[in-house]
Every structure is written in C-alpha cells, then in structure tokens.
Scaffold this active site. Sequence first.
Site, short mmCIF file in Angstrom:
data_model
loop_
_atom_site.label_atom_id
_atom_site.label_comp_id
_atom_site.label_asym_id
_atom_site.label_seq_id
_atom_site.Cartn_x
_atom_site.Cartn_y
_atom_site.Cartn_z
CG HIS A 205 -2.04 -0.89 1.25
ND1 HIS A 205 -2.28 -1.81 2.23
CD2 HIS A 205 -3.07 -1.02 0.37
CE1 HIS A 205 -3.39 -2.47 1.96
NE2 HIS A 205 -3.89 -2.01 0.84
CB CYS B 135 -3.59 -1.43 8.48
SG CYS B 135 -1.92 -1.42 7.95
C1 CIR Z 1 -3.88 -7.36 3.43
O1 CIR Z 1 -3.02 -7.85 2.68
O2 CIR Z 1 -4.88 -6.79 2.98
C2 CIR Z 1 -3.69 -7.47 4.92
N1 CIR Z 1 -3.07 -8.71 5.24
C3 CIR Z 1 -2.87 -6.32 5.43
C4 CIR Z 1 -3.52 -5.00 5.23
C5 CIR Z 1 -2.67 -3.88 5.68
N2 CIR Z 1 -3.37 -2.66 5.53
C6 CIR Z 1 -2.78 -1.50 5.25
O3 CIR Z 1 -1.58 -1.43 5.00
N3 CIR Z 1 -3.58 -0.46 5.21
#
Ligand code: CIR
Length: 266
Positions: free
Chosen positions: A171, A258
């Site tokens: 991200h 997140c």
């Molecule tokens: C994913 O791959 O969607 C989750 N395992 C981790 C999300 C992390 N979110 C973020 O960086 N905003």
Amino acid sequence: MPRREGLSWRFTHAITRTPADSVANGLRAVDAGDPSGAAFRAEHAAYVQALEAAGLTVDVLPPLEAYPDSCFVEDPAFCLPDGAILLRPGAESRKGEAEEIRAALESRFDRVVEIPGSGHVDGGDVLTLDDEILIGLSARTDREGAEAFAGLLDQWGYNARVAETPEGVLHFKTACSTLGEGVILATKVMIDSGFFGSRRTIAVPDGEDYAANVIRVNDVVLVPEGYPETQAAIEAGGFRTVTVPTHQARKVDGGLSCLSLRFSKA
Ligand code: CIR
C-alpha cells in the site's frame, strides 16, 4: 483546498476491530509464519490503549471470523470530519468488509456514502495531508477507483492527487506517513519518487522500512516497537514518540495505520 492544519493528525475518535483467530489465514506477500489470534489480540489491546492515552475515544468492534484481514479497518473505509466513505477493497477476500463496517460509521457520522462506480480503493493507499490527499495506485487500488474517489473528495472540497505506488510496496502508506506540521516520514524509494515535492521529509534509516508506517495522533507519534533508528530520527525531527508492538500484524503485512480509522468530530 485551503490548508486545514491538523486534518492529518488531530483526532478525537477511532474505530478499530479486534483480530479474529482467522487472522492466521490473513493475506501476506511473503510467508513468515502465521500470526496467533491470541497474541494479536494482546497487541491490539496495547494499540487501543495507546490511542486512548493520546486522547481518543475508541470504538472496538467485535472480531469477524469470516474476514481474516478485517482487523485492518483502514482499508474498507475513509473518514473526514465531514463524513465517511465506504471504499471497495481490491482483494477478493476483503470485498465484504465495507458492508461490515457501515453500521459503526453510521453511528458516528451523519453522512456515510459509497465510492461511486466499480473501481477499487484500499484505504491503505490514501495519505491525508493537511493541504492535499494522495491516492496511490497499487495492486489493490486501480485507476478507476482512484479517479472516482478523487472526484468524490473534490465534491467535498478536498484536493486529491493520484500517484503510482512503487513496485513491490503493498500500500502507498506501507512506505510513508504524515508526521503532521508538513513533515513526511518515508522510505528512500518513496522520497526519490518525487511525490512529496518540496515538503520536508525524514528518511527511514536503512533496514527499517517497515517502520515507515507510523501514526501521528495529537501530541505523539506511535511507532512500531523494534525500530530504534527510525524512532530516533522522528524524535530528532522534533516529535514525541510512543512505541506499540505490531509483531503479529507484521506477519500479515499490517502496520499501525491499518489498525484504525481515525477522525475528528466537533
Ligand atoms: C492485506 O493484505 O490486505 C492485509 N493482510 C494487510 C492489510 C494492511 N493494511 C494496510 O496497509 N492499510
């Protein structure tokens, strides 16, 4: 848009979701072992406490076993003082998470709308600054979604700019954060990309790229535990830091931003 001092770091509220045991099946780019639900919940409790100590009222939503990545509430929604926007996460297994968080948003906001069209945006790709909102294109956020989202933000009176997230970065905010007061913490690759123009940046020291994802919350910057050089660089920049354990989140590519939706309500 006019500069709104503190838009990116002055908050009164946060929404979080307790990690489910199914987080062991969470998405990840590289397998470094499964996170443990119990250990993740202990780290999550410390995270909620750190947000509360920084002055926030925190809504903690119950775990959702059907959605392994649902504790990463930043991805299915986006909040501004004016209202909340339900996004459309780009990963198949996460698509239902926006609907799951709708009621929690409706209990805090009078205005909750859905991103128009059928494109995808993950909140992790959206960096709010005090004078502009950056939307990173990534494997999760496509141009159709980014442009629809930027159009909606424009209607709400905010300037949004679409940028390319560097290759290999999950991200946009995996690799950069706002420290507030016009300062951005970012990996060297992000700084070299030129997205930030003449803004003041602090580079994440070599070997600590994971620590590029921090959150400024009122008077403190929350920093992941175990990244002393980044912590020292942030403090040398004039910011107070508090460390929070994110060892379980890291196993599934999650970081501090997140794990919450942060916003300010009058
Ligand atoms: C994913 O791959 O969607 C989750 N395992 C981790 C999300 C992390 N979110 C973020 O960086 N905003």
